[in-house]
Design an enzyme around this catalytic site. Structure first.
Site, PDB file in Angstrom:
ATOM      1  N   LYS A  60      25.063  -7.097  68.464  1.00 19.19           N
ATOM      2  CA  LYS A  60      24.237  -7.943  67.585  1.00 19.19           C
ATOM      3  C   LYS A  60      23.338  -8.850  68.408  1.00 19.19           C
ATOM      4  O   LYS A  60      22.647  -9.701  67.868  1.00 19.19           O
ATOM      5  CB  LYS A  60      25.136  -8.769  66.671  1.00 19.19           C
ATOM      6  CG  LYS A  60      25.939  -7.901  65.693  1.00 19.19           C
ATOM      7  CD  LYS A  60      26.715  -8.731  64.729  1.00 19.19           C
ATOM      8  CE  LYS A  60      27.815  -7.973  64.023  1.00 19.19           C
ATOM      9  NZ  LYS A  60      27.337  -6.957  63.096  1.00 19.19           N
ATOM     10  N   CYS A  83      30.999  -6.571  54.276  1.00 24.72           N
ATOM     11  CA  CYS A  83      32.355  -6.906  54.750  1.00 24.72           C
ATOM     12  C   CYS A  83      32.677  -8.370  54.478  1.00 24.72           C
ATOM     13  O   CYS A  83      33.332  -9.038  55.297  1.00 24.72           O
ATOM     14  CB  CYS A  83      32.535  -6.595  56.235  1.00 24.72           C
ATOM     15  SG  CYS A  83      32.424  -4.858  56.597  1.00 24.72           S
ATOM     16  N   GLN A 103      27.249 -13.387  64.642  1.00 26.33           N
ATOM     17  CA  GLN A 103      25.824 -13.428  64.277  1.00 26.33           C
ATOM     18  C   GLN A 103      25.078 -14.521  65.028  1.00 26.33           C
ATOM     19  O   GLN A 103      23.853 -14.579  64.948  1.00 26.33           O
ATOM     20  CB  GLN A 103      25.674 -13.683  62.765  1.00 26.33           C
ATOM     21  CG  GLN A 103      26.221 -12.594  61.887  1.00 26.33           C
ATOM     22  CD  GLN A 103      25.439 -11.292  61.994  1.00 26.33           C
ATOM     23  OE1 GLN A 103      24.308 -11.258  62.464  1.00 26.33           O
ATOM     24  NE2 GLN A 103      26.050 -10.202  61.583  1.00 26.33           N
ATOM     25  N   ASP A 129      33.755 -17.679  64.783  1.00 20.32           N
ATOM     26  CA  ASP A 129      33.244 -16.313  64.805  1.00 20.32           C
ATOM     27  C   ASP A 129      31.739 -16.385  65.040  1.00 20.32           C
ATOM     28  O   ASP A 129      30.969 -16.718  64.147  1.00 20.32           O
ATOM     29  CB  ASP A 129      33.569 -15.634  63.463  1.00 20.32           C
ATOM     30  CG  ASP A 129      32.910 -14.269  63.324  1.00 20.32           C
ATOM     31  OD1 ASP A 129      32.127 -13.892  64.208  1.00 20.32           O
ATOM     32  OD2 ASP A 129      33.176 -13.585  62.311  1.00 20.32           O
ATOM     33  N   HIS A 154      33.702 -13.030  57.323  1.00 19.61           N
ATOM     34  CA  HIS A 154      33.686 -11.566  57.411  1.00 19.61           C
ATOM     35  C   HIS A 154      35.144 -11.089  57.366  1.00 19.61           C
ATOM     36  O   HIS A 154      36.045 -11.809  57.806  1.00 19.61           O
ATOM     37  CB  HIS A 154      33.039 -11.191  58.750  1.00 19.61           C
ATOM     38  CG  HIS A 154      32.815  -9.733  58.977  1.00 19.61           C
ATOM     39  ND1 HIS A 154      33.811  -8.884  59.392  1.00 19.61           N
ATOM     40  CD2 HIS A 154      31.707  -8.974  58.862  1.00 19.61           C
ATOM     41  CE1 HIS A 154      33.311  -7.661  59.527  1.00 19.61           C
ATOM     42  NE2 HIS A 154      32.036  -7.689  59.212  1.00 19.61           N
TER      43      HIS A 154
HETATM   44  N1  7TS Z   1      31.927 -11.429  62.029  1.00 18.99           N
HETATM   45  C1  7TS Z   1      30.696 -11.463  61.507  1.00 18.99           C
HETATM   46  C2  7TS Z   1      30.119 -12.761  61.030  1.00 18.99           C
HETATM   47  C3  7TS Z   1      29.941 -10.287  61.422  1.00 18.99           C
HETATM   48  O1  7TS Z   1      28.709 -10.315  60.913  1.00 18.99           O
HETATM   49  C4  7TS Z   1      30.514  -9.068  61.880  1.00 18.99           C
HETATM   50  C5  7TS Z   1      29.798  -7.756  61.726  1.00 18.99           C
HETATM   51  C6  7TS Z   1      31.779  -9.102  62.447  1.00 18.99           C
HETATM   52  C7  7TS Z   1      32.471 -10.301  62.486  1.00 18.99           C
HETATM   53  C8  7TS Z   1      32.431  -7.890  63.028  1.00 18.99           C
HETATM   54  O2  7TS Z   1      31.756  -7.500  64.178  1.00 18.99           O
HETATM   55  P1  7TS Z   1      32.145  -6.152  64.944  1.00 18.99           P
HETATM   56  O3  7TS Z   1      31.057  -5.988  65.961  1.00 18.99           O
HETATM   57  O4  7TS Z   1      33.476  -6.361  65.546  1.00 18.99           O
HETATM   58  O5  7TS Z   1      32.150  -5.085  63.899  1.00 18.99           O
HETATM   59  N2  7TS Z   1      28.871  -7.731  60.662  1.00 18.99           N
HETATM   60  C9  7TS Z   1      28.224  -6.651  60.150  1.00 18.99           C
HETATM   61  C10 7TS Z   1      27.279  -6.744  59.140  1.00 18.99           C
HETATM   62  O6  7TS Z   1      26.896  -7.784  58.629  1.00 18.99           O
HETATM   63  N3  7TS Z   1      26.838  -5.496  58.839  1.00 18.99           N
HETATM   64  O7  7TS Z   1      27.465  -4.620  59.637  1.00 18.99           O
HETATM   65  C11 7TS Z   1      28.345  -5.321  60.460  1.00 18.99           C
END
Ligand code: 7TS
Length: 421
Positions: free
Chosen positions: A240, A378, A217, A214, A137
């Site tokens: 999530k 992303c 998910q 990371d 990501h």
């Molecule tokens: N890493 C992964 C694997 C992710 O799926 C996401 C967010 C992030 C980092 C960033 O997370 P945040 O909570 O700090 O924003 N992924 C997604 C997505 O797949 N659609 O919207 C956000």
């Protein structure tokens, strides 16, 4: 098109869940969108919240609202106890060795920036190498690029194959004494691939590199034990995993955190301040400057309770059976190409439909009450690898059903008619 996906189906011994009972805990699911029952299949973007999480926020603001760690009055003591209680729950949930290893952040993105900024400042020099994978990501790419720009370090990439699996055979060539950090996603949001992080960690440690996983998910779908994994940094976002937005955490080994300089300066992260010199607070507070997101930390605790009560293995088994069902339907669906067909995958069905742009698909599905995501998720390098501008993505959570997947495929058939393909 048949793929090589072998999705595990639940074994006989696994607890089977009463999905209708679970759905009743999520008030938002009981609604119509454009006159159709809502089929919420955008869980990789954010999951919905059970009533217990929503009620914990209301309870906090109606009964306990006060700043933490400061007051001597009853409200502040209650708020502090509940705030710290979430830390204890998280510590148990990922099997950290101590609550000192759990740092609250705004989410995954901030947690990675914290490590890149604080640990990076102290440990990365010109010529050092940072190794990340092709399926990261943006939040596990850009902070490392910024660090490389600041320091003159070099960013290297673990390649992947056409199934969306990392080519681990390249690791031995990519890792060297110059490698200081490996950053890898546990469960890819764009492909659904589950990466064999334990193998990567072992190999990285053999050359003296640290590893950041990371887990944005992963934690709502996989059992994670940070000590068994021997990971140095593990990051995630509550939203999530059935919790509130704007909160997440960084797990890091205590010995590493002890050596890291503070990320931000301000209240709560200090022990003593004079104009001449400031000394810093102990862990984990050294990394939690300013008034934290108290309500959402407490809501995060309620989300952990929900996952523990529901049982993560049973949740994973249910989601695997949904993914197997959806994959089977996709393989029989004329014109559909799955993006991400790793043998080990979970929760994500990314696809393109010949002749229809993913954004148009998203809009047509929405008219049928089906919420999916269309875009680059992303993860632009993943799109570049597969030669697509975007994909459509359905992603499953514990409350989803086969009939929602059928609703999606009915809507996809409708889209094909509209576009005459
Ligand atoms: N890493 C992964 C694997 C992710 O799926 C996401 C967010 C992030 C980092 C960033 O997370 P945040 O909570 O700090 O924003 N992924 C997604 C997505 O797949 N659609 O919207 C956000």
């Amino acid at each position: 098109m048949k793929t090589n996906v072998q999705i595990k189906t639940p074994s006989q011994q696994e607890k089977t869940l009463d999905i209708n009972r679970i759905r009743k805990q999520f008030p938002i699911l009981d609604q119509k969108v454009h006159g159709m029952p809502l089929a919420y299949l955008d869980n990789a973007a954010t999951t919905q919240k059970p009533a217990s999480v929503i009620e914990s926020l209301t309870h906090y603001y109606t009964r306990d609202n006060a700043n933490v760690h400061r007051g001597v009055h009853a409200l502040s003591e209650r708020a502090t106890a509940d705030y710290e209680n979430t830390r204890k729950k998280l510590c148990q949930f990922v099997n950290a060795a101590s609550t000192r290893e759990i740092i609250f952040t705004r989410g995954t993105t901030e947690a990675i920036n914290l490590v890149a900024s604080s640990w990076g400042q102290q440990n990365i020099d010109e010529g050092d190498e940072i190794l990340i994978s092709h399926m990261e990501h943006h939040s596990n790419i850009v902070p490392w690029q910024m660090l490389c720009e600041r320091t003159g370090a070099v960013l290297k990439i673990i390649p992947m194959n056409e199934q969306g699996e990392l080519q681990l055979e390249c690791l031995d060539d990519l890792l060297s004494q110059k490698t200081r950090l490996v950053g890898v996603v546990h469960l890819s949001n764009a492909l659904g691939t589950i990466n064999p992080v334990e193998i990567i960690i072992k190999k990285a440690h053999a050359v003296g590199a640290k590893v950041l996983v990371d887990g944005a998910q992963a934690l709502a779908h996989l059992n994670v034990d940070v000590q068994q994994m021997d990971v140095d940094f593990y990051v995630t976002s509550a939203h999530k995993m059935y919790g509130p937005t704007g909160i997440g955490f960084l797990y890091a080994k205590e010995s590493i955190l002890e050596d890291m300089p503070p990320y931000q300066g301000g209240g709560d992260m200090i022990r003593m301040v004079t104009f001449e010199k400031t000394t810093y607070n102990e862990l984990p507070y050294k990394f939690e400057a300013g008034t934290p997101n108290i309500a959402d930390v407490i809501g995060f605790g309620a989300a952990i309770d929900f996952i523990r009560q529901t049982d993560i293995d049973a949740m994973a088994a249910h989601e695997q059976s949904l993914l197997a069902y959806a994959t089977g339907r996709a393989e029989d669906f004329e014109g559909m190409r799955l993006i991400g067909t790793a043998v080990d995958k979970a929760t994500v069905l990314s696809f393109e439909l010949q002749g229809v742009h993913p954004h148009d698909l998203g809009t047509i599905l929405d008219r049928q009450g089906v919420a999916i995501r269309a875009g680059h998720h992303c993860a632009m390098p993943v799109m570049q690898f597969f030669g697509v501008p975007a994909t459509a993505r359905a992603s499953f959570a514990v409350y989803n059903t086969r009939s929602e997947i059928d609703q999606m495929f009915d809507a996809l058939a409708e889209a094909k008619k509209v576009f005459g393909c």
